[in-house]
Design a protein around this motif. Structure first.
Motif, short mmCIF file in Angstrom:
data_model
loop_
_atom_site.label_atom_id
_atom_site.label_comp_id
_atom_site.label_asym_id
_atom_site.label_seq_id
_atom_site.Cartn_x
_atom_site.Cartn_y
_atom_site.Cartn_z
N GLY A 136 0.78 -1.24 0.00
CA GLY A 136 0.00 0.00 0.00
C GLY A 136 0.81 1.29 0.00
N ASP A 140 -2.28 3.37 0.41
CA ASP A 140 -2.67 3.90 1.72
C ASP A 140 -1.69 4.97 2.19
OD1 ASP A 140 -4.88 2.19 1.94
OD2 ASP A 140 -3.56 0.55 2.54
N LYS A 180 -6.09 7.47 5.07
CA LYS A 180 -4.89 7.40 4.23
C LYS A 180 -3.93 8.51 4.61
CE LYS A 180 -7.21 4.89 0.81
NZ LYS A 180 -6.98 4.25 -0.46
#
Lengths: 403, 267
Positions: free
Chosen positions: B79, B149, B207
């Motif tokens: 991520g 993320d 995020k």
């Protein structure tokens, strides 16, 4: 040409490539295979691998030559083209022999042409009459089934004014054959505003030598698209087909995709001569060395005003052994010829691999993706099934990761 | 989200970063200021895991997992998404294929390319002949498809004209909030963006981002929560207010700001 001259030419080495002693091969015309049914299953698989559909459903016509014997050519009903053994055509049309036989390729060019010219003639004769456009591709397969065989092929293709034809030429050998040699002479004539797409796929055995000698002559407004794909190991392939643009507005485009694994020696070129004003040519070659040897020649010769041509010889080294030798050549004989070339040989740039890795691909996936992109030349005129087959081969061909 | 502990990094044997400590919690967007050549790109390159950045000591944790030794692609899969400052061209690999590699569905490819004004570029080789602004948009488009993320942006404004900065900024903001549904796109008016106007400000953002910027233009579009100055290989002014620090740098320069101002502006 007199027999004496041809016999003298039997000792003439080719302009490029290793010299091959033809006496070590069996030059007989014995038909080892009488029909398709006699071809081994492994052999059939090889034929399909090079784009030959044995049921022939999506093909306008089919030609198969095994060793030096031609199987009965098949042409779909209502298809306006002629397909027969070149030897048969020579008997039937002496006037065409005068005009087309050995007029594009000189029979005394070297020992390979001379050997073919001196013996009984085999190969395909194809003629599409003026204005006829053939929808489905014609498939032609030359196949080696016999150990030590010397195969001779003389092809003559005539696409008359305004006609269109797409040829898929698949060349392969039975996996049971170790050593053999293929000599293939192709003479192709493209009439005014006619179009020929010619795709040749080679998949020879590991110990097979190949010496094609091809020449194409294109009249005004004619188009020639030539694709050549060789991704399997082949001991020694040398060819340098010549294309002459002799009528205003004639266009030639030649693409090749070459992969040389260890044990392969490919000396592949292409020469286009732009003889009259307003002609155009493009040669695009993508070569990959995975341990074998590649000599990639490309020559553009501009002899008239207002010609435009471009040449690309790009190679990728994916191994620490073997070599790629890219030899682009531009010859201009007038001040108004616009010709350019691009040649680059190297490894995959680490930044490109890293870029793809930052997007989630591991190193192998990233390398394969870059290689696929590199080989992604715009190959026009392929039926979907064949394009898919080539694409699959690109996906799966094993490359040495000696990065 | 990201925890860097006592990190020292060298490039080609030369030490660039010394004992860096940094913690970015979920939902936080941090800004990294600093003069050229102090190691800002080295820091985010080391977080991404590029091989040329040699970790001398210290640890990098992402989502609680020690990724110090993890290869770049594993970090991407976990991520982390990075906007590359000077992305290479990959000939024959189309932008469409690239976005698909990043994880976009065929529908997303079309939709996202339209948002980024790159619909006409989809079937061109990725980055081939792209202008400065087009390169940034192409990068943001890929990241949009990747849905990271943790978003790492290395000078998103460099070489970009004013109009494109707005687009790049809003795209970055969208990536940071992309659990919200984007609006339809075409004809969306100024101030609001075609794809983040419906971002729900009440939804707790999960995020995170780390942004390198010189001029701070991007901050108009991407609200950052924390700022740091990377000076001579070390992080200073940790966690200060981005706009205050930017103002201080603008007035008195990095050196003065680091030597005198940090304590004052940290509040």
């Amino acid at each position: 040409m007199s027999k004496e001259i041809l016999q003298a030419a039997l000792h003439k080495q080719g302009a490029f490539g290793n010299d091959i002693d033809l006496s070590q091969y069996d030059n007989s015309d014995i038909a080892h295979v009488q029909s398709e049914a006699d071809i081994s299953e492994a052999g059939k698989a090889q034929m399909e691998h090079v784009g030959i559909e044995l049921d022939g459903e999506n093909r306008s016509a089919s030609f198969i030559q095994v060793d030096n014997a031609v199987l009965e050519p098949k042409v779909k009903a209502q298809t306006p083209l002629e397909l027969m053994n070149t030897g048969v055509a020579a008997q039937k049309y002496p006037e065409l022999v005068e005009k087309y036989w050995w007029k594009a390729v000189a029979p005394d060019m070297d020992k390979y042409t001379a050997t073919t010219a001196l013996e009984k003639e085999n190969g395909y004769f194809i003629r599409v009459k003026a204005g006829e456009k053939i929808n489905y591709p014609l498939q032609a397969c030359v196949f080696l089934s016999h150990e030590d065989q010397l195969q001779r092929v003389h092809n003559v293709v005539i696409v008359e004014d305004g006609a269109e034809l797409n040829i898929i030429s698949g060349c392969a050998s039975d996996p049971a054959v170790d050593k053999a040699i293929h000599l293939g002479i192709s003479e192709m004539y493209i009439g005014k505003n006619a179009k020929l797409t010619f795709t040749m796929i080679h998949s020879w055995g590991e110990n097979i030598s190949v010496r094609p000698r091809s020449a194409t002559i294109i009249d005004a407004g004619g188009q020639f698209i030539s694709n050549y794909v060789c991704m399997e190991k082949a001991k020694d392939v040398q060819m340098n087909p010549v294309t002459r643009l002799v009528g205003e507005g004639a266009v030639a485009r030649m693409n090749s995709i070459l992969v040389a694994p260890k044990g392969s020696h490919l000396d592949i070129g292409g020469k286009v001569i732009l003889e009259v004003p307003g002609t155009r040519a493009e040669i695009v070659a993508r070569t990959i060395c995975t341990g074998g040897e590649i000599v990639n020649r490309g020559t553009l010769i501009g002899k008239a005003e207002d010609v435009r041509a471009h040449l690309e010889c790009n190679g990728l080294m994916l191994a620490d052994e073997g070599y790629i030798s890219a030899i682009p050549q531009l010859d201009a004989y007038t001040g108004n010829a616009e010709m350019s070339h691009e040649a680059a040989v190297g490894r995959i740039a680490p930044e490109e691999i890293e870029y793809l890795m930052a997007r989630g691909l591991d190193e192998d996936e990233a390398t394969a993706t870059i290689v696929r992109g590199f080989l992604n030349v715009n190959i026009e005129g392929l039926p979907d099934s064949l394009a898919k087959k080539i694409s699959e081969t690109l996906d799966t061909f094993s490359y040495n990761k000696g990065m | 989200m990201l925890r860097i502990e006592n990190l020292s990094v060298a490039v080609k044997g030369k030490q660039i970063l010394k004992n860096i400590n940094l913690h970015i919690a979920p939902g936080e967007v941090h800004v990294l200021f600093g003069p050229n050549g102090t190691g800002k790109s080295t820091l985010i390159g080391a977080v991404m895991g590029f091989e040329r950045y040699e970790i001398l000591e210290g640890k990098i944790y992402f989502k609680g997992q020690d990724i110090t030794e993890a290869p770049c692609y594993e970090r991407a899969r976990l991520g982390i998404g990075m906007m590359i400052q000077r992305p290479p061209t990959i000939r024959g690999l189309t932008l469409r294929q690239m976005i698909t590699i990043c994880g976009a569905t065929p529908e997303e490819v079309e939709k996202m390319a339209q948002w980024m004004g790159l619909s006409d570029f989809l079937d061109r080789s990725v980055n081939e002949g792209f202008s400065g602004g087009e390169l940034k948009r192409s990068e943001l488009l890929q990241l949009m498809a990747q849905k990271p993320d943790l978003l790492l942006l290395d000078e998103p404004e460099s070489g970009v004209d004013v109009e494109n900065i707005a687009l790049v900024g809003r795209a970055a903001n969208y990536i940071l909030h992309n659990d919200s549904t984007p609006c339809s796109g075409a004809g969306c008016d100024k101030g609001c963006c075609s794809f983040n106007c419906s971002a729900n400000p009440l939804a707790a953002p999960q995020k995170s981002g780390l942004i390198i910027t010189h001029l701070g233009h991007i901050l108009k579009y991407v609200p950052a929560s924390h700022a740091h100055i990377l000076y001579q290989g070390s992080l200073t002014c940790p966690g200060g207010d981005p706009l205050d620090i930017l103002g201080c740098i603008g007035q008195s320069g990095y050196e003065t700001c680091v030597n005198k101002g940090c304590r004052r502006i940290r509040k």
